[in-house]
Design a protein around this motif. Structure first.
Motif, PDB file in Angstrom:
ATOM      1  N   LEU A 189       7.240  -2.946  -6.431  1.00 27.21           N
ATOM      2  CA  LEU A 189       6.190  -3.148  -7.050  1.00 27.21           C
ATOM      3  C   LEU A 189       4.822  -2.845  -6.719  1.00 27.21           C
ATOM      4  O   LEU A 189       4.033  -2.337  -7.168  1.00 27.21           O
ATOM      5  N   TYR A 238       2.198  -0.024  -7.817  1.00 26.84           N
ATOM      6  CA  TYR A 238       0.639  -0.288  -8.178  1.00 26.84           C
ATOM      7  C   TYR A 238      -0.510   0.552  -7.284  1.00 26.84           C
ATOM      8  O   TYR A 238      -1.157   1.185  -7.800  1.00 26.84           O
ATOM      9  N   TYR A 274      -2.814   3.509  -8.685  1.00 26.08           N
ATOM     10  CA  TYR A 274      -4.425   3.096  -8.308  1.00 26.08           C
ATOM     11  C   TYR A 274      -4.855   4.509  -7.620  1.00 26.08           C
ATOM     12  O   TYR A 274      -5.988   5.049  -7.868  1.00 26.08           O
ATOM     13  N   LEU A 319      -6.200  -5.731  -7.299  1.00 23.27           N
ATOM     14  CA  LEU A 319      -5.004  -6.508  -7.132  1.00 23.27           C
ATOM     15  C   LEU A 319      -5.028  -7.680  -7.225  1.00 23.27           C
ATOM     16  O   LEU A 319      -4.028  -8.317  -7.625  1.00 23.27           O
ATOM     17  N   ALA A 365      -5.411  -8.865 -10.687  1.00 28.32           N
ATOM     18  CA  ALA A 365      -3.943  -8.392 -11.444  1.00 28.32           C
ATOM     19  C   ALA A 365      -3.295  -9.585 -11.118  1.00 28.32           C
ATOM     20  O   ALA A 365      -2.345  -9.974 -12.147  1.00 28.32           O
ATOM     21  N   THR A 393       1.717  -0.845 -14.005  1.00 31.63           N
ATOM     22  CA  THR A 393       2.261  -2.158 -13.239  1.00 31.63           C
ATOM     23  C   THR A 393       3.375  -2.967 -14.000  1.00 31.63           C
ATOM     24  O   THR A 393       4.250  -3.218 -13.357  1.00 31.63           O
ATOM     25  N   ALA A 441       7.144  -3.374 -12.956  1.00 29.73           N
ATOM     26  CA  ALA A 441       7.564  -4.894 -12.896  1.00 29.73           C
ATOM     27  C   ALA A 441       8.972  -5.023 -13.785  1.00 29.73           C
ATOM     28  O   ALA A 441       9.915  -5.622 -13.162  1.00 29.73           O
TER      29      ALA A 441
END
Lengths: 315, 555
Positions: free
Chosen positions: A16, A20, A24, A75, A78, A285, A289
């Motif tokens: 995960l 991410y 990014y 992060l 989030a 994201t 997930a």
């Protein structure tokens, strides 16, 4: 088992984080000034601003600081459920996603259910027919399903079931009836893959010695096929379902546009087009997930489906 | 295939839903029942309109921010303006203001407001409300200088309330387009309550107006709903029905996929089909076969023009090449091939419905031989691949497109190939487009804006006025030797108070753009709608929107 579960969860989290980070990197380090794009989406022109205003705007959109600082800040936010604000949609990203997600979950969920029923049903049927010519014909058919472009199939189905027969609505989010055509369109690709896999699995299983034993016990063809061959051949499908769920959600991008549905797929498509970075990052994201979670679930299901598999012994 | 089809059909007929399906789809039932609860009531007088997709770049219904023409159609029926523009003559006529006087310097306007007008929340429309609206727009502009309304409000300084029904609007400098601006949705007067809400809330539908319909709901990307305003009765003379609307409700849906939109229309699920692009000949034939009528109107403002990047080093910095390019475009076959036989051929920089439009038909004649001669003389010689070369370099132009190409773009590519010019199509998403335009990495770009006044040209092409997004492109249109002359004409048009002076300034500006080949008109921006046989009374406004209060729909 607990140890396996822990290590598997840790792996999942790592995947995960990787997803991410890559998202990014791609979005924020692309050529082009993210600030100019964000300002433009909000109806402002970076050229018209003074350096002080630009600095202020940079702070407002969280674009001050080094890329690394920004990365950790985003992060951290989030992780606390704050995915930022979509300037062009005039709404917090979390709210946008919460509004859209139920539509996509319903579509994806029904599509997965359809694809399992269609794929397994068809594969089973194809392996059960006695005529070798028909069996070969049926075994080739899923290849057709794999190669049909989904937007084209969607339009075809709309013309048949909505415009010609008038049974189902062509577009919209209005209830279960409006879900059937898009879910079916979305399901066909995965269904065809399951069918291919099952047909091959059943064929392979039919040559196994235990099948001969089963026949020797006096079981009927149907009983042998279902109880012995199918249970063995079906296991790989479970793995594949986990992987296909990811495809199903990415397929929603096209399907939601064709069928005029407002889900996360269309949100993502539009966000990419206008380079609405916070939205794209949140959608990536979230899908990562979901993907990781489903695959973890599939792994944990294995020992239940097949007692020969024991995670504990590996750990 | 037949077996398969029968199989599918049987499957649906039985609604053979397994337990899993039911479980997984429980979520949608919730959404479904909520949808079906509404809307069952007055089917007979509900009008259903299908537009293209909602604005993907800016979610906003705030009149002052909205440039999206589909939203402006809706807003025209919810919010009203001080004046109206006669669709037949382009003249400014009374609406919420029953009369006005222009100050001698052209920098102030005294409006006498109509009495008895109320907003849908009950607040009266008076001089205070008008002042609140103008001041709120000005305040918004201070926080967001690139907003669409900037060009409309240009020069607004303050408003003086003289008595409850008289207000003087004072400009800091003359703005000849201001009176027309007061007729647009952009400077519509919202209820003071709307301005107490944030711009964000207004964007999402907190819009209270004096119009014949009330905005009941707006769901971005899905649609919106208007309901009839009871007790309405102050339409302008341009509208047939001065009283309450005939329709009870209007349902607007955004349908991005053209074939689905068209199919729903032919099935009778939509009453007015209103996409952004004109219909093709084949579509029109199908619709007419179903008893539908087609309504068309050229949208006022610039035509669909391509604008060059004449920055030093780019090929179109060469005036000869620009001239050759102008001659290479066959506009008649463009209109006939891409659209339909009776589609108007573009005649100038502006669409024909724009006040002070000047036809430049002769200068825009198709002349491929002339183009070839010009190119030949400039040293561009035909290579083996039928493209032209000079010093070993191919004559190639980069045309940047918003996301995707149309049939027209391909036709243009083909027309230019005939004279040896390569047209490279570059598909950019909006984010990339902004970067490409500011970096000047393009040769041709299409820009347009809908407004019933030639001042729209200034909003598109004058870097001092162009809105966000197109400002960078506007900077690249004028070569340094022509820029000052163009600026002078823009200013002359802006300050001229007499119609003749405006006509002269904008006439010269249109000439300047065509004589120097700084605009390449491709087609007249015609907006078309298809109306089912049940719909009557549809009428265009001067800006190509519609007054829906006169529309009737038989059950």
């Amino acid at each position: 088992m607990t140890r396996y579960l822990l290590s598997r969860t840790a792996q999942a989290l790592l995947v995960l984080l990787g997803a991410y980070t890559i998202a990014y990197l791609i979005l924020y380090l692309l050529p082009g000034d993210p600030l100019a794009i964000l300002l433009n989406a909000a109806g402002r022109d970076i050229d018209a601003l003074s350096p002080a205003e630009i600095a202020e705007a940079r702070r407002f959109y969280g674009l001050d600081g080094t890329p690394l600082e920004r990365y950790f800040e985003l992060l951290w936010n989030a992780l606390h459920g704050d995915f930022g604000f979509s300037a062009s949609k005039n709404a917090p990203v979390a709210q946008l996603i919460l509004e859209r997600l139920p539509q996509t979950l319903a579509l994806g969920g029904l599509a997965v259910a359809f694809s399992i029923v269609e794929g397994v049903g068809f594969g089973y049927l194809a392996a059960s027919v006695r005529s070798p010519v028909l069996a070969r014909f049926l075994a080739r058919l899923p290849a057709f399903g794999v190669s049909l472009p989904s937007f084209w199939l969607g339009l075809l189905l709309i013309h048949l079931f909505a415009f010609t027969l008038g049974w189902l609505p062509a577009a919209g989010n209005d209830g279960f009836r409006s879900l059937i055509l898009p879910a079916f369109t979305l399901s066909l690709y995965s269904a065809a893959i399951y069918a291919q896999l099952l047909i091959r699995g059943l064929e392979a299983a039919s040559r196994e010695p235990f099948i001969v034993t089963a026949y020797a016990k006096g079981l009927t063809r149907g009983e042998v096929q279902f109880r012995h061959a199918f249970r063995n051949a079906a296991l790989p499908i479970v793995t594949l379902v986990g992987l296909q769920i990811g495809n199903t959600f990415s397929g929603a991008v096209l399907i939601e546009t064709v069928f005029t549905r407002t889900g996360v797929g269309r949100l993502a498509e539009e966000a990419v087009l206008r380079q609405d970075i916070p939205v794209v990052l949140a959608v990536v994201t979230l899908s990562a997930a979901g993907f990781v979670f489903i695959n973890l679930l599939v792994d944990l299901l294995y020992p239940i489906l097949d007692p020969r598999i024991d995670h504990a012994s590996k750990g | 295939m037949k077996v398969l089809r029968r199989c599918f059909i049987r499957m649906f007929r039985r609604r053979a839903a397994s337990a899993t399906i039911v479980a997984l789809s429980a979520l949608t039932f919730v959404a479904a029942s909520r949808e079906q609860a509404s809307g069952a009531g007055s089917r007979a007088t509900t009008l259903r309109i299908a537009f293209n997709a909602d604005n993907p770049l800016l979610t906003s219904l705030d009149p002052f921010q909205v440039y999206w023409i589909e939203h402006r159609v809706v807003l025209r029926n919810v919010v009203e303006s001080l004046t109206d523009q006669d669709p037949a003559t382009g003249k400014i006529i009374p609406w919420l203001a029953e009369s006005w006087e222009t100050g001698a310097d052209g920098a102030s306007y005294l409006f006498k407001l109509r009495e008895g007008v109320t907003f849908s929340n009950g607040e009266p429309l008076d001089a205070e409300a008008v002042k609140t609206a103008f001041d709120a727009d000005k305040a918004f502009l201070a926080t967001s200088p690139g907003a669409f309304g900037a060009a409309f409000l240009e020069g607004y300084d303050h408003a003086e309330v003289i008595d409850p029904h008289r207000i003087r609007i004072v400009l800091s400098k003359p703005n000849a387009g201001f009176l027309q601006a007061t007729s647009t949705t952009t400077l519509a007067i919202l209820a003071p309550e709307s301005y107490k809400r944030s711009a964000k809330e207004r964007s999402l539908g907190a819009i209270i107006g004096t119009g014949p319909f009330v905005l009941a709901s707006y769901t971005p990307d899905v649609g919106l709903e208007l309901v009839r305003r009871k007790g309405y009765g102050w339409a302008s003379h341009a509208v047939d029905n001065g009283g309450e609307a005939y329709l009870d409700r209007i349902e607007v849906r955004y349908v991005p996929e053209a074939s689905v939109r068209n199919g729903q229309f032919t099935l009778g699920e939509t009453d007015i089909l209103w996409p952004r692009d004109p219909f093709s000949e084949a579509d029109i034939r199908v619709f007419k076969g179903k008893g539908a009528a087609i309504a068309s109107r050229s949208l006022p403002g610039p035509a669909y023009n391509l604008y060059p990047n004449v920055a030093a080093g780019r090929p179109l910095a060469d005036p000869g090449l620009r001239k050759a390019l102008q001659k290479s475009i066959d506009r008649t076959s463009y209109a006939r091939t891409v659209y339909s036989d009776d589609f108007p051929v573009v005649q100038g920089v502006l669409d024909a419905t724009t006040p002070y439009f000047k036809s430049e038909k002769e200068k825009l004649a198709y002349d491929p031989e002339g183009a070839a001669r010009l190119l030949e003389a400039a040293g561009w010689t035909l290579g083996k691949d039928r493209y032209r070369y000079k010093n070993g370099k191919r004559l190639s132009l980069l045309y940047v497109l918003w996301t995707k190409e149309t049939a027209g773009d391909l036709l243009l590519q083909d027309q230019l190939r005939k004279v040896g010019i390569e047209l490279k199509l570059s598909f950019l998403v909006p984010g990339e487009m902004i970067t490409a335009l500011s970096a000047g990495k393009y040769d041709l770009v299409a820009l347009y804006l809908t407004r019933g006044d030639p001042i729209a040209l200034q909003s598109v092409l004058d870097p001092r006025f162009a809105p966000t997004g197109s400002r960078a492109a506007a900077r690249n249109v004028f070569p340094p030797e022509i820029g000052p002359a163009a600026e002078k004409l823009f200013d002359a048009g802006l300050v001229a108070t007499r119609g003749d002076d405006r006509a002269r300034a904008y006439g010269e500006l249109q000439d300047l753009l065509i004589d120097n080949n700084l605009a390449f008109p491709l087609f007249e921006r015609v907006w078309q709608t298809a109306l089912t046989g049940k719909v009557s009374g549809f009428a265009w406004t001067a800006e190509g929107f519609a007054t829906l209060s006169s529309v009737r729909r038989t059950p």
